[in-house]
Design an enzyme around this catalytic site. Structure first.
Site, mmCIF file in Angstrom:
data_model
loop_
_atom_site.group_PDB
_atom_site.id
_atom_site.type_symbol
_atom_site.label_atom_id
_atom_site.label_comp_id
_atom_site.label_asym_id
_atom_site.label_seq_id
_atom_site.Cartn_x
_atom_site.Cartn_y
_atom_site.Cartn_z
ATOM 1 N N ARG A 87 0.847 -1.851 -0.153
ATOM 2 C CA ARG A 87 -0.199 0.388 -0.391
ATOM 3 C C ARG A 87 1.205 1.181 -0.097
ATOM 4 O O ARG A 87 0.284 2.100 -0.134
ATOM 5 C CB ARG A 87 -1.367 -0.199 1.167
ATOM 6 C CG ARG A 87 -1.644 -0.379 1.011
ATOM 7 C CD ARG A 87 -2.907 0.049 1.970
ATOM 8 N NE ARG A 87 -4.834 -0.261 1.549
ATOM 9 C CZ ARG A 87 -5.280 -1.077 2.188
ATOM 10 N NH1 ARG A 87 -5.159 -2.514 2.104
ATOM 11 N NH2 ARG A 87 -6.497 -1.052 2.065
ATOM 12 N N ARG A 121 -21.335 -0.772 2.553
ATOM 13 C CA ARG A 121 -21.144 -1.486 2.174
ATOM 14 C C ARG A 121 -21.459 -2.019 3.578
ATOM 15 O O ARG A 121 -21.359 -1.711 4.848
ATOM 16 C CB ARG A 121 -19.533 -1.788 1.916
ATOM 17 C CG ARG A 121 -18.852 -4.013 2.238
ATOM 18 C CD ARG A 121 -17.751 -3.605 1.361
ATOM 19 N NE ARG A 121 -16.676 -2.514 2.063
ATOM 20 C CZ ARG A 121 -15.355 -2.308 1.854
ATOM 21 N NH1 ARG A 121 -15.000 -2.867 1.112
ATOM 22 N NH2 ARG A 121 -15.203 -1.817 2.232
ATOM 23 N N ARG A 162 -9.555 7.506 4.552
ATOM 24 C CA ARG A 162 -8.931 6.234 3.586
ATOM 25 C C ARG A 162 -8.844 6.529 2.046
ATOM 26 O O ARG A 162 -7.504 6.122 1.630
ATOM 27 C CB ARG A 162 -9.543 4.808 3.799
ATOM 28 C CG ARG A 162 -9.536 4.467 4.996
ATOM 29 C CD ARG A 162 -11.002 3.414 5.452
ATOM 30 N NE ARG A 162 -10.878 2.083 4.511
ATOM 31 C CZ ARG A 162 -11.533 1.435 4.419
ATOM 32 N NH1 ARG A 162 -13.170 1.591 5.135
ATOM 33 N NH2 ARG A 162 -11.632 0.696 2.554
HETATM 34 P P1 AMP Z 1 -8.709 -3.461 3.413
HETATM 35 O O1 AMP Z 1 -9.650 -4.434 3.623
HETATM 36 O O2 AMP Z 1 -7.699 -3.741 2.530
HETATM 37 O O3 AMP Z 1 -9.070 -1.990 2.999
HETATM 38 O O4 AMP Z 1 -7.786 -2.788 4.814
HETATM 39 C C1 AMP Z 1 -8.492 -2.467 6.156
HETATM 40 C C2 AMP Z 1 -7.249 -1.217 6.350
HETATM 41 O O5 AMP Z 1 -6.356 -2.570 7.248
HETATM 42 C C3 AMP Z 1 -6.601 -0.400 6.154
HETATM 43 O O6 AMP Z 1 -7.335 0.734 5.914
HETATM 44 C C4 AMP Z 1 -5.859 -0.849 6.905
HETATM 45 O O7 AMP Z 1 -5.970 0.129 8.379
HETATM 46 C C5 AMP Z 1 -5.262 -1.729 6.951
HETATM 47 N N1 AMP Z 1 -4.105 -2.110 6.012
HETATM 48 C C6 AMP Z 1 -4.833 -3.489 5.681
HETATM 49 N N2 AMP Z 1 -3.887 -3.481 4.721
HETATM 50 C C7 AMP Z 1 -2.711 -3.240 4.678
HETATM 51 C C8 AMP Z 1 -1.050 -2.031 3.960
HETATM 52 N N3 AMP Z 1 -0.670 -3.723 3.346
HETATM 53 N N4 AMP Z 1 -0.136 -1.459 5.333
HETATM 54 C C9 AMP Z 1 -0.976 -1.477 6.312
HETATM 55 N N5 AMP Z 1 -2.712 -0.895 6.618
HETATM 56 C C10 AMP Z 1 -3.026 -2.592 6.396
#
Ligand code: AMP
Length: 204
Positions: A87, A121, A162
């Site tokens: 990310r 969602r 986000r």
């Molecule tokens: P997601 O389900 O992929 O949208 O992830 C939800 C949340 O988890 C994100 O908004 C971040 O706070 C954390 N997160 C997920 N993947 C990462 C990553 N590669 N690096 C840092 N934080 C992450």
């Protein structure tokens, strides 16, 4: 085949990842799902992650990479599908030292539709199915009948942060992988079936 799925929050990475996992027999590694599991069972990692996730910020790289490297090792560093990682540039560079990436699929969606997609969602705590609230007449999961919930970070106050993190830190990875010659773009504006059809065209 080792694949990374890129795309803004709400682009449909999780939905496509489930289909790709089944069709191409890949090990699906979703950092968001792993953090949510840790939060549910209240591990130290889960408690730490929650403090970042609820503000819409990235969990620190060292913690995230420890999780990803463990999952990649379990997969033998082959035939994996990374969803939500990397990310930022530091994570992408670290990943390059650790495993070979064959293709990066960027699911491209207009920013204007993302807020509604994310805030609407709902996710099933039991089976992980997600749907838009307008497609859930009684609030229960169409797959397993459990109650559907809104993720703590899908609330409007968090979504702005986000999307901002995505634009500043994650979107530059499109360029990074394009320069490496592994990037393909698919439109994420169609139905899940239409988007998956585009992915199949790319992956065969
Ligand atoms: P997601 O389900 O992929 O949208 O992830 C939800 C949340 O988890 C994100 O908004 C971040 O706070 C954390 N997160 C997920 N993947 C990462 C990553 N590669 N690096 C840092 N934080 C992450």
């Amino acid at each position: 085949m080792n694949i990374v799925l890129l795309g803004a929050p709400g682009a449909g990475k999780g939905t496509q990842a489930l289909r790709m996992e089944e069709r191409y027999k890949l090990r699906h590694i979703s950092t968001g799902d792993i953090f949510r599991h840790h939060m549910r069972v209240q591990t130290d990692i889960g408690n730490l992650a929650r403090s970042y996730i609820k503000k819409g910020q990235l969990v620190p790289d060292e913690v995230t990479f420890a999780i990803v490297s463990g999952a990649l090792d379990e997969a033998g560093r082959e035939n994996f599908l990374l969803d939500g990682f990397p990310r930022n540039l530091a994570q992408a560079e670290k990943l390059d030292e650790f495993a070979r990436i064959d293709k990066v699929i960027d699911i491209d969606v207009d920013f204007s539709v993302l807020t509604d997609r994310i805030c609407g969602r709902r996710s099933c705590m039991e089976c992980g199915y997600t749907a838009h609230v307008s497609d859930l007449p009684d609030g229960t999961c169409p797959k397993c009948g459990s109650e559907m919930h809104q993720r703590i970070d899908d609330r409007e106050e968090t979504v702005r942060s986000r999307l901002d993190v995505y634009a500043r830190q994650t979107a530059p990875l499109i360029d990074y992988y394009e320069k490496k010659g592994v990037l393909v773009r698919v439109s994420g504006m169609g139905s899940p079936d239409e988007v998956f059809a585009e992915i199949r065209k790319v992956l065969g």
